[in-house]
Design an enzyme around this catalytic site. Structure first.
Site, short mmCIF file in Angstrom:
data_model
loop_
_atom_site.label_atom_id
_atom_site.label_comp_id
_atom_site.label_asym_id
_atom_site.label_seq_id
_atom_site.Cartn_x
_atom_site.Cartn_y
_atom_site.Cartn_z
N ASN A 188 74.41 89.74 31.54
CA ASN A 188 74.76 89.72 32.96
C ASN A 188 76.15 89.10 33.09
O ASN A 188 76.36 87.95 32.71
CB ASN A 188 73.72 88.93 33.76
CG ASN A 188 72.40 89.66 33.86
OD1 ASN A 188 72.37 90.88 33.97
ND2 ASN A 188 71.29 88.93 33.80
N HIS A 224 70.58 88.58 26.50
CA HIS A 224 69.12 88.67 26.68
C HIS A 224 68.58 89.69 25.68
O HIS A 224 69.15 90.79 25.53
CB HIS A 224 68.78 89.19 28.09
CG HIS A 224 69.17 88.28 29.21
ND1 HIS A 224 68.28 87.44 29.83
CD2 HIS A 224 70.36 88.09 29.83
CE1 HIS A 224 68.90 86.77 30.80
NE2 HIS A 224 70.17 87.15 30.82
N THR A 250 73.48 83.60 36.20
CA THR A 250 73.21 82.29 36.80
C THR A 250 73.64 81.15 35.89
O THR A 250 73.86 80.03 36.35
CB THR A 250 71.71 82.12 37.12
OG1 THR A 250 70.96 82.32 35.93
CG2 THR A 250 71.26 83.11 38.19
N GLY A 259 73.99 89.08 38.66
CA GLY A 259 73.00 88.01 38.72
C GLY A 259 73.16 86.96 37.64
O GLY A 259 72.21 86.24 37.34
N HIS A 305 77.35 80.29 30.48
CA HIS A 305 77.58 80.14 29.03
C HIS A 305 77.10 81.48 28.48
O HIS A 305 75.91 81.80 28.60
CB HIS A 305 76.75 78.97 28.50
CG HIS A 305 76.84 78.73 27.02
ND1 HIS A 305 77.02 77.46 26.48
CD2 HIS A 305 76.74 79.58 25.97
CE1 HIS A 305 77.03 77.56 25.14
NE2 HIS A 305 76.85 78.84 24.83
N HIS A 315 80.87 76.87 23.59
CA HIS A 315 80.76 77.24 25.00
C HIS A 315 81.89 78.16 25.43
O HIS A 315 83.05 77.85 25.25
CB HIS A 315 80.78 75.96 25.86
CG HIS A 315 80.76 76.24 27.32
ND1 HIS A 315 79.60 76.32 28.04
CD2 HIS A 315 81.76 76.49 28.20
CE1 HIS A 315 79.88 76.59 29.30
NE2 HIS A 315 81.18 76.70 29.43
N HIS A 329 75.48 84.58 27.20
CA HIS A 329 74.21 84.75 26.49
C HIS A 329 73.80 86.20 26.50
O HIS A 329 74.11 86.95 27.43
CB HIS A 329 73.11 83.87 27.13
CG HIS A 329 73.00 84.01 28.61
ND1 HIS A 329 73.88 83.40 29.48
CD2 HIS A 329 72.13 84.69 29.38
CE1 HIS A 329 73.55 83.70 30.73
NE2 HIS A 329 72.49 84.50 30.69
P1 5GP Z 1 71.39 84.98 33.58
O1 5GP Z 1 70.73 85.21 34.91
O2 5GP Z 1 72.53 83.97 33.70
O3 5GP Z 1 71.82 86.23 32.86
O4 5GP Z 1 70.27 84.37 32.66
C1 5GP Z 1 69.91 83.04 32.64
C2 5GP Z 1 68.53 82.99 32.06
O5 5GP Z 1 68.25 81.65 31.69
C3 5GP Z 1 67.42 83.41 33.03
O6 5GP Z 1 66.71 84.52 32.51
C4 5GP Z 1 66.55 82.16 33.15
O7 5GP Z 1 65.16 82.45 33.23
C5 5GP Z 1 66.89 81.38 31.89
N1 5GP Z 1 66.77 79.94 32.03
C6 5GP Z 1 67.19 79.18 33.08
N2 5GP Z 1 66.93 77.88 32.86
C7 5GP Z 1 66.33 77.81 31.64
C8 5GP Z 1 65.84 76.71 30.85
O8 5GP Z 1 65.89 75.54 31.22
N3 5GP Z 1 65.30 77.02 29.64
C9 5GP Z 1 65.21 78.32 29.20
N4 5GP Z 1 64.64 78.50 28.00
N5 5GP Z 1 65.68 79.37 29.90
C10 5GP Z 1 66.23 79.11 31.11
ZN ZN Z 2 77.64 75.85 27.47
#
Ligand code: 5GP
Ligand code: ZN
Length: 112
Positions: free
Chosen positions: A88, A103, A96, A94, A99, A48, A101
């Site tokens: 992001n 995309h 959310t 954006g 941790h 993490h 990641h």
């Molecule tokens: P961020 O907005 O932080 O760059 O991306 C977070 C991503 O996590 C979003 O695209 C959202 O759809 C995805 N996400 C949120 N909750 C879950 C979940 O419980 N399972 C999966 N597989 N994806 C999730």
């Molecule tokens: Zn984490």
């Protein structure tokens, strides 16, 4: 190191289910629950850390490791004609889930 309050740490340890497409000792790739493209995968390091701005040398090695692995994983999952990687970073972008990641978006022609 795991963070007990982190959604992706729970996906990594299996306490929250996910559609996994690749896993090894350092990283996990699973399908985004709300896909923004025909193929939308999320690549996470198993250790993490929140974001690019918190990254130390060891974590930057993990990001490099993921970037080396991603092409084959993407091509094996419907992105043989190309794909887009997105990180992001912070609120304006954006982010959310805090941790880090990557995309992986593809399976179609992507508008800019
Ligand atoms: P961020 O907005 O932080 O760059 O991306 C977070 C991503 O996590 C979003 O695209 C959202 O759809 C995805 N996400 C949120 N909750 C879950 C979940 O419980 N399972 C999966 N597989 N994806 C999730
Ligand atoms: Zn984490």
């Amino acid at each position: 190191m795991k963070n007990n309050d982190c959604l992706f740490c729970k996906i990594i340890d299996g306490s929250i289910p996910s559609a996994k497409v690749y896993e090894d000792e350092k990283m996990l790739v699973f399908k985004d629950i709300e896909p923004k493209a025909k193929v939308h995968l999320l690549a996470v390091a198993k250790n993490h850390f929140k974001s690019l701005s918190e990254m130390d040398d060891e974590q930057s090695e993990l990001v490099k490791y993921m970037l080396v692995k991603i092409p084959e994983i993407a091509e094996n999952n419907g992105c043989e004609n190309g794909y887009r990687l997105v990180i992001n970073q912070g609120g304006d972008a954006g982010q959310t889930v805090f941790h880090l990641h990557i995309h992986i978006l593809g399976g179609q022609i992507l508008d800019w």
